[in-house]
Scaffold this active site. Structure first.
Site, short mmCIF file in Angstrom:
data_model
loop_
_atom_site.label_atom_id
_atom_site.label_comp_id
_atom_site.label_asym_id
_atom_site.label_seq_id
_atom_site.Cartn_x
_atom_site.Cartn_y
_atom_site.Cartn_z
CG ASP A 74 28.18 13.39 51.41
OD1 ASP A 74 27.17 12.83 51.88
OD2 ASP A 74 28.71 13.09 50.33
CG ASN A 118 23.76 9.48 48.83
OD1 ASN A 118 24.74 10.12 49.20
ND2 ASN A 118 22.60 10.05 48.53
CB THR A 144 8.53 8.45 47.33
OG1 THR A 144 7.75 8.09 46.20
CG2 THR A 144 9.43 7.29 47.68
CB SER A 179 12.93 1.98 41.52
OG SER A 179 12.90 3.01 42.48
CE1 TYR A 181 14.35 8.46 45.67
CE2 TYR A 181 12.42 7.72 44.47
CZ TYR A 181 13.02 8.61 45.32
OH TYR A 181 12.30 9.65 45.84
CG HIS A 182 10.19 4.30 44.40
ND1 HIS A 182 10.56 4.24 43.08
CD2 HIS A 182 9.39 5.39 44.49
CE1 HIS A 182 10.00 5.25 42.40
NE2 HIS A 182 9.29 5.97 43.25
CE LYS A 185 13.39 9.49 48.88
NZ LYS A 185 13.24 10.89 49.24
NE ARG A 242 10.26 11.51 30.62
CZ ARG A 242 11.19 11.25 29.71
NH1 ARG A 242 12.29 11.96 29.69
NH2 ARG A 242 11.03 10.27 28.83
CB THR A 254 7.60 9.05 25.96
OG1 THR A 254 7.94 9.94 27.06
CG2 THR A 254 8.40 9.44 24.73
CE1 TYR A 256 8.90 6.41 29.16
CE2 TYR A 256 9.31 5.88 31.47
CZ TYR A 256 9.65 6.57 30.31
OH TYR A 256 10.74 7.39 30.32
N1 USQ Z 1 6.40 7.65 32.81
C1 USQ Z 1 5.89 7.68 31.53
N2 USQ Z 1 6.53 8.43 30.60
C2 USQ Z 1 7.65 9.16 30.88
C3 USQ Z 1 8.15 9.14 32.20
C4 USQ Z 1 7.51 8.38 33.14
O1 USQ Z 1 4.88 7.03 31.23
O2 USQ Z 1 8.16 9.80 29.95
C5 USQ Z 1 5.68 6.88 33.86
C6 USQ Z 1 6.49 5.87 34.66
O3 USQ Z 1 6.52 4.61 34.06
C7 USQ Z 1 5.75 5.87 35.99
C8 USQ Z 1 5.16 7.27 36.11
O4 USQ Z 1 5.23 7.83 34.79
O5 USQ Z 1 4.69 4.96 35.94
C9 USQ Z 1 5.90 8.19 37.06
O6 USQ Z 1 7.26 8.29 36.65
P1 USQ Z 1 8.15 9.57 37.04
O7 USQ Z 1 9.45 9.43 36.34
O8 USQ Z 1 7.37 10.82 36.83
O9 USQ Z 1 8.27 9.41 38.60
P2 USQ Z 1 9.08 8.35 39.50
O10 USQ Z 1 10.24 7.75 38.80
O11 USQ Z 1 8.06 7.40 40.04
O12 USQ Z 1 9.69 9.24 40.64
C10 USQ Z 1 9.25 10.58 40.90
C11 USQ Z 1 10.35 11.34 41.60
C12 USQ Z 1 10.64 10.69 42.90
C13 USQ Z 1 9.36 10.59 43.70
C14 USQ Z 1 8.28 9.88 42.91
C15 USQ Z 1 6.93 9.84 43.54
O13 USQ Z 1 11.50 11.42 40.78
O14 USQ Z 1 11.63 11.41 43.60
O15 USQ Z 1 9.64 9.88 44.84
O16 USQ Z 1 8.11 10.56 41.69
S1 USQ Z 1 6.06 8.37 43.12
O17 USQ Z 1 6.02 8.21 41.68
O18 USQ Z 1 4.76 8.45 43.68
O19 USQ Z 1 6.83 7.30 43.66
#
Ligand code: USQ
Length: 389
Positions: A74, A118, A144, A179, A181-182, A185, A242, A254, A256
């Site tokens: 870790d 973390n 990101t 978020s 998470y973001h 970073k 997805r 789905t 959003y």
């Molecule tokens: N979204 C949908 N439907 C879904 C899942 C997500 O419409 O079923 C939408 C979310 O609301 C969002 C977009 O799709 O607007 C992207 O969501 P995501 O879950 O594909 O990605 P995100 O949570 O933003 O994070 C992912 C990675 C992360 C990386 C990031 C790049 O998990 O590690 O940092 O993508 S970015 O999105 O440019 O921040």
């Protein structure tokens, strides 16, 4: 090169390890299996059954002359990290070892705190360990695109020149992440820039978009033994992956909210190429360099429509459903992120095409019986209820 890959068991870390080993580099992986722990917490599994890291490395090493080494541990354990650095003496470090889920970080206070502790403390330990053991190493940090959010101005690559009241300066680009998470970073980027400035370290911060895809050349050689952790659930699953899983299950895609949100994205194989380009073109000592790592951007509705029309070519009749957005994010916004740095260093992007989507649909079809439809629902709402606080 001697390349240390932190987070080398993950969706991107493992394919990166194989890809760079195949190019003749000496690879050393570190991972603490935190993603596996979170999977168990939520009862989720990657779609394709993956071998353990130990098994994969053993099989890889028996099949190729470019061996991979690994150590389980870790970044929060500073003594462990220093031990790895002293033992391996890398000249390049690729840092993927962070909690990568935006929804997870928004689930409750505990998970938000865990994500930031973390990610931020692990990254700080790494900076101190680099300063102590190998100050000339090239750190390649996975950031990101989501660090920037969706500002109403063009998004530059990490830096912006600002004229203010008759004076000007080059400053880190303002961040508006979506978020905890973001945000972790964003904090990492600020800490790394500071370390480059005061200690003369060097870093490439890769502000990556949403990755999609299942295979790489190395995974294709032996899919069952080398496949990576493909997620379609509401915690780790990214949008295109997805949508493909939902289509194969004959479920609505789905989207959003309104679906007019725009995001940058790239193929998993381009992630590997981008990281390789960074390894081959290190910045100067003292430089904090930022590349925006995506190859295309479009709205979520456009992505859903492309997956639907690709499916139609092979007999699927899916539709999208615009569900209440579980996230708090801008749905109608200006979006113009720049990505010229990696292109000018030679990246030849793969485009998201119907052919590519159909290829991925066919992979998912083979493992359809593993798909759990319950995991298509968004797992976490950004607007916390009292219980989660
Ligand atoms: N979204 C949908 N439907 C879904 C899942 C997500 O419409 O079923 C939408 C979310 O609301 C969002 C977009 O799709 O607007 C992207 O969501 P995501 O879950 O594909 O990605 P995100 O949570 O933003 O994070 C992912 C990675 C992360 C990386 C990031 C790049 O998990 O590690 O940092 O993508 S970015 O999105 O440019 O921040």
């Amino acid at each position: 090169m001697k390349i240390l890959i932190l987070g080398g068991d993950g969706y991107l870390g493992w394919p990166t390890a194989m890809y760079l080993a195949e190019k003749g580099n000496e690879i050393f992986i570190v991972d603490n299996f935190i993603k596996k722990k979170i999977e168990s917490e939520f009862g989720i599994k990657p779609l394709f059954p993956t071998k353990t890291l130990q098994e994969r490395v053993k099989i890889w090493n028996s099949q190729t002359k470019n061996k991979i080494k690994f150590e389980i541990g870790d970044l929060l354990n500073y003594r462990f990290l220093n031990g790895v650095m002293e033992q391996f003496k890398p000249n390049c470090i690729i840092h993927y070892a962070e909690q990568p889920s935006a929804p997870y970080s928004m689930a409750n206070r505990e998970r938000a705190v865990f994500t930031q502790y973390n990610n931020v403390v692990g990254n700080l330990n790494l900076l101190f360990s680099i300063k102590k053991n190998c100050p000339e190493v090239h750190l390649i940090k996975l950031g990101t695109l989501g660090e920037y959010g969706t500002p109403n101005i063009d998004i530059e690559e990490g830096w912006i020149k600002i004229n203010h009241n008759g004076r000007s300066d080059r400053l880190l680009f303002p961040k508006k992440p979506g978020s905890f998470y973001h945000l972790s970073k964003v904090h990492d980027s600020a800490n790394i820039e500071f370390a480059c400035r005061i200690w003369n370290l060097r870093c490439t911060d890769l502000n990556q978009g949403v990755v999609y895809g299942i295979t790489t050349e190395e995974i294709n050689k032996d899919f069952e033994n080398f496949c990576t952790s493909f997620h379609y659930d509401g915690i780790f699953g990214t949008i295109i992956n997805r949508f493909i899983a939902q289509l194969v299950c004959k479920k609505d895609l789905t989207v959003y909210g309104k679906g007019t949100q725009k995001r940058g994205f790239l193929n998993i194989m381009d992630t590997l190429k981008c990281v390789e380009i960074a390894t081959l073109n290190p910045p100067k000592l003292g430089e904090f360099r930022v590349f925006n790592q995506f190859t295309e951007f479009s709205s979520l509705n456009e992505l859903a429509n492309l997956v639907i029309s690709s499916g139609e070519e092979i007999g699927y009749h899916a539709k999208k459903i615009n569900i209440v957005n579980p996230r708090i994010e801008m749905e109608e916004h200006y979006y113009n992120p720049k990505n010229t740095s990696l292109l000018s260093l030679g990246l030849k992007p793969l485009k998201l095409s119907k052919k590519e989507i159909i290829k991925n649909i066919k992979f998912v079809e083979k493992y359809k019986s593993n798909l759990n439809e319950d995991l298509f629902k968004p797992a976490i709402k950004w607007d916390l209820n009292e219980k989660s606080i």
